[in-house]
Design an enzyme around this catalytic site. Structure first.
Site, PDB file in Angstrom:
ATOM      1  N   TYR A 159       0.844  -1.210   0.000  1.00  0.00           N
ATOM      2  CA  TYR A 159       0.000   0.000   0.000  1.00  0.00           C
ATOM      3  C   TYR A 159       0.877   1.257   0.000  1.00  0.00           C
ATOM      4  O   TYR A 159       0.744   2.117  -0.877  1.00  0.00           O
ATOM      5  CB  TYR A 159      -0.896  -0.037   1.233  1.00  0.00           C
ATOM      6  CG  TYR A 159      -1.882   1.100   1.340  1.00  0.00           C
ATOM      7  CD1 TYR A 159      -3.001   1.169   0.520  1.00  0.00           C
ATOM      8  CD2 TYR A 159      -1.704   2.105   2.295  1.00  0.00           C
ATOM      9  CE1 TYR A 159      -3.924   2.202   0.646  1.00  0.00           C
ATOM     10  CE2 TYR A 159      -2.621   3.137   2.428  1.00  0.00           C
ATOM     11  CZ  TYR A 159      -3.729   3.185   1.592  1.00  0.00           C
ATOM     12  OH  TYR A 159      -4.637   4.215   1.725  1.00  0.00           O
ATOM     13  N   GLU A 161       4.162   1.793  -0.565  1.00  0.00           N
ATOM     14  CA  GLU A 161       5.053   2.007  -1.706  1.00  0.00           C
ATOM     15  C   GLU A 161       4.255   2.156  -3.000  1.00  0.00           C
ATOM     16  O   GLU A 161       4.654   2.885  -3.906  1.00  0.00           O
ATOM     17  CB  GLU A 161       6.077   0.874  -1.825  1.00  0.00           C
ATOM     18  CG  GLU A 161       7.019   0.758  -0.630  1.00  0.00           C
ATOM     19  CD  GLU A 161       8.043   1.899  -0.521  1.00  0.00           C
ATOM     20  OE1 GLU A 161       7.916   2.917  -1.225  1.00  0.00           O
ATOM     21  OE2 GLU A 161       8.978   1.755   0.296  1.00  0.00           O
TER      22      GLU A 161
HETATM   23  P1  NAD Z   1     -12.682   1.889   0.224  1.00  0.00           P
HETATM   24  O1  NAD Z   1     -12.032   0.559   0.286  1.00  0.00           O
HETATM   25  O2  NAD Z   1     -14.008   2.047   0.867  1.00  0.00           O
HETATM   26  O3  NAD Z   1     -12.800   2.402  -1.272  1.00  0.00           O
HETATM   27  C1  NAD Z   1     -11.951   1.991  -2.306  1.00  0.00           C
HETATM   28  C2  NAD Z   1     -12.796   1.690  -3.515  1.00  0.00           C
HETATM   29  O4  NAD Z   1     -11.931   1.321  -4.606  1.00  0.00           O
HETATM   30  C3  NAD Z   1     -13.755   0.528  -3.288  1.00  0.00           C
HETATM   31  O5  NAD Z   1     -15.034   0.872  -3.773  1.00  0.00           O
HETATM   32  C4  NAD Z   1     -13.145  -0.611  -4.095  1.00  0.00           C
HETATM   33  O6  NAD Z   1     -14.092  -1.552  -4.533  1.00  0.00           O
HETATM   34  C5  NAD Z   1     -12.483   0.147  -5.231  1.00  0.00           C
HETATM   35  N1  NAD Z   1     -11.369  -0.568  -5.852  1.00  0.00           N
HETATM   36  C6  NAD Z   1     -10.353  -1.229  -5.249  1.00  0.00           C
HETATM   37  N2  NAD Z   1      -9.516  -1.738  -6.169  1.00  0.00           N
HETATM   38  C7  NAD Z   1     -10.013  -1.389  -7.389  1.00  0.00           C
HETATM   39  C8  NAD Z   1      -9.607  -1.631  -8.730  1.00  0.00           C
HETATM   40  N3  NAD Z   1      -8.496  -2.318  -9.010  1.00  0.00           N
HETATM   41  N4  NAD Z   1     -10.365  -1.124  -9.730  1.00  0.00           N
HETATM   42  C9  NAD Z   1     -11.489  -0.424  -9.462  1.00  0.00           C
HETATM   43  N5  NAD Z   1     -11.932  -0.167  -8.210  1.00  0.00           N
HETATM   44  C10 NAD Z   1     -11.198  -0.649  -7.192  1.00  0.00           C
HETATM   45  O7  NAD Z   1     -11.630   2.920   0.852  1.00  0.00           O
HETATM   46  P2  NAD Z   1     -11.767   4.475   1.147  1.00  0.00           P
HETATM   47  O8  NAD Z   1     -11.527   4.660   2.580  1.00  0.00           O
HETATM   48  O9  NAD Z   1     -12.992   5.035   0.529  1.00  0.00           O
HETATM   49  O10 NAD Z   1     -10.484   5.034   0.371  1.00  0.00           O
HETATM   50  C11 NAD Z   1     -10.576   5.664  -0.892  1.00  0.00           C
HETATM   51  C12 NAD Z   1      -9.193   6.150  -1.295  1.00  0.00           C
HETATM   52  O11 NAD Z   1      -8.708   7.077  -0.326  1.00  0.00           O
HETATM   53  C13 NAD Z   1      -8.163   5.046  -1.418  1.00  0.00           C
HETATM   54  O12 NAD Z   1      -7.342   5.294  -2.539  1.00  0.00           O
HETATM   55  C14 NAD Z   1      -7.376   5.153  -0.146  1.00  0.00           C
HETATM   56  O13 NAD Z   1      -6.050   4.720  -0.316  1.00  0.00           O
HETATM   57  C15 NAD Z   1      -7.439   6.651   0.132  1.00  0.00           C
HETATM   58  N6  NAD Z   1      -7.270   6.936   1.569  1.00  0.00           N
HETATM   59  C16 NAD Z   1      -8.282   6.711   2.457  1.00  0.00           C
HETATM   60  C17 NAD Z   1      -8.097   6.981   3.807  1.00  0.00           C
HETATM   61  C18 NAD Z   1      -9.173   6.784   4.840  1.00  0.00           C
HETATM   62  O14 NAD Z   1      -8.936   7.043   6.026  1.00  0.00           O
HETATM   63  N7  NAD Z   1     -10.362   6.379   4.497  1.00  0.00           N
HETATM   64  C19 NAD Z   1      -6.851   7.462   4.241  1.00  0.00           C
HETATM   65  C20 NAD Z   1      -5.845   7.646   3.315  1.00  0.00           C
HETATM   66  C21 NAD Z   1      -6.071   7.397   1.974  1.00  0.00           C
END
Ligand code: NAD
Ligand code: UDP
Length: 313
Positions: free
Chosen positions: A147, A149
């Site tokens: 994640y 990297e």
């Molecule tokens: P989440 O897991 O609820 O949402 C991620 C979404 O991406 C999901 O709907 C999943 O089905 C989709 N997904 C995963 N792999 C995929 C692929 N290969 N192709 C298409 N869709 C794909 O997580 P979240 O908390 O909503 O996070 C959203 C983004 O924000 C992510 O990129 C995450 O790294 C980033 N982020 C979130 C947080 C947090 O605290 N929630 C913190 C830092 C970064």
């Protein structure tokens, strides 16, 4: 004549993505949600599915995507340790191939593109609180590396496409965010503690519970995304988006027990490998460039989150 902006949200059926889609629709945009439903669900976007300005498409971002859009929010990637460690190779592919595909799309259609990066690029930080100039302390071969990297490489790609191909980029480094529609089984601290408290089960503290995090309510974060996307082409970020109010995880547990009126007790479990001991954003840049800072106090956000999770008990 095109009046509405066409906005692509990858990962739009996830926790943050579904809130973002709602805000974009409410603001009068056409929204295309692209998701492979690995951790996202159609329930998260259920209220939008009948809206003629909203379209959901099942697609994996590691494969090329040919659509015509004006803006791209690239959120696709599992975000919780349990989910991103389930298939670590797929996680890296999602971050890296996903970024290449979405940047290639942005280049072809001349769209502006925002990357959902993360505070995890700072790893287990030695500088505290973290400013955007801090280069991080990441273990490149540990269980969180797929994640951390992957996201670091995605940032590299964003800046190379910007320098090499003049793609208009925005990079948000998101710190721990919570709220309704967090995945109930994703093992993240807020969802775990709230569900354990509501079920009267022991609250699982990893390690001593003295490690700190700073929790941002989802509505505040989405406001930050929209302000960042609205900045001029000269501002790329990276910019920290998070709530600078830092608390030990044990204190979070105690506050959730109090707010739910739960009889749950605390139990101590081993600290996962490479679990950062402290994390808190310095949001000076976001304040000055976006005029943004969180407005929802932890207690208010937790109450809304607790109400959401009552349906899962
Ligand atoms: P989440 O897991 O609820 O949402 C991620 C979404 O991406 C999901 O709907 C999943 O089905 C989709 N997904 C995963 N792999 C995929 C692929 N290969 N192709 C298409 N869709 C794909 O997580 P979240 O908390 O909503 O996070 C959203 C983004 O924000 C992510 O990129 C995450 O790294 C980033 N982020 C979130 C947080 C947090 O605290 N929630 C913190 C830092 C970064
Ligand atoms: N944590 C905990 N009990 C749990 C879940 C998480 O003590 O049931 C701790 C975890 O070890 C970490 C913090 O809470 O120190 C935040 O964990 P989370 O997985 O939510 O996010 P991240 O570690 O990515 O900040």
């Amino acid at each position: 004549m095109q009046l509405r902006k066409r906005v692509l949200v990858t990962g739009g059926a996830g926790f943050l993505g579904s809130h973002l889609c709602e805000r974009l629709i409410a603001a009068g945009n056409d929204v295309l949600c692209v998701d492979n439903y690995f951790t996202g669900t159609k329930d998260n976007i259920g209220a939008l599915l009948t809206n003629p300005h909203f379209e959901a498409m099942r697609q994996d971002v590691t494969f090329p995507l040919y659509v015509e859009v004006d803006e791209i929010f690239n959120l696709a990637c599992p975000a919780s340790p349990i989910h991103y460690q389930f298939d670590p190779v797929a996680t890296t592919k999602t971050s890296v191939h996903g970024a290449i595909n979405m940047l290639g799309l942005a280049k072809r259609v001349k769209a502006k593109i925002m990357q959902a990066s993360t505070s995890e690029v700072y790893g287990d930080p030695i500088e505290h609180p973290q400013t955007e100039s801090y280069r991080g302390n990441v273990n490149p071969i540990g269980p969180r590396a797929c994640y951390d990297e992957g996201k670091r490489c995605a940032e590299t790609l964003f800046f190379d496409y910007h320098r090499q191909h003049r793609v208009r980029i925005k990079v948000a480094r998101i710190f721990n965010t919570y709220g309704p529609r967090m995945h109930p089984n994703d093992g993240r601290v807020v969802s775990n503690f709230v569900l354990q408290a509501l079920r009267g089960q022991p609250i699982t503290l990893y390690g001593s519970g003295s490690q700190t995090r700073a929790f941002c309510y989802v509505d505040d974060l989405i406001e930050g995304f929209l302000r960042l996307m609205g900045t001029g082409d000269d501002f790329t970020g990276p910019v920290n988006l998070g709530n600078p109010v830092e608390i030990p995880v044990k204190e979070l547990a105690e506050r959730i027990i109090k707010l739910t009126g739960s009889s749950s007790t605390l139990v101590y479990k081993p600290l996962p490998q490479d679990d950062p001991t402290q994390r808190c954003p310095d949001i000076t840049l976001a304040k000055s460039k976006l005029g943004w800072e969180p407005t929802v106090p932890l207690e208010t956000g937790l109450k809304r989150t607790i109400d959401y999770f009552r349906a899962f008990v």
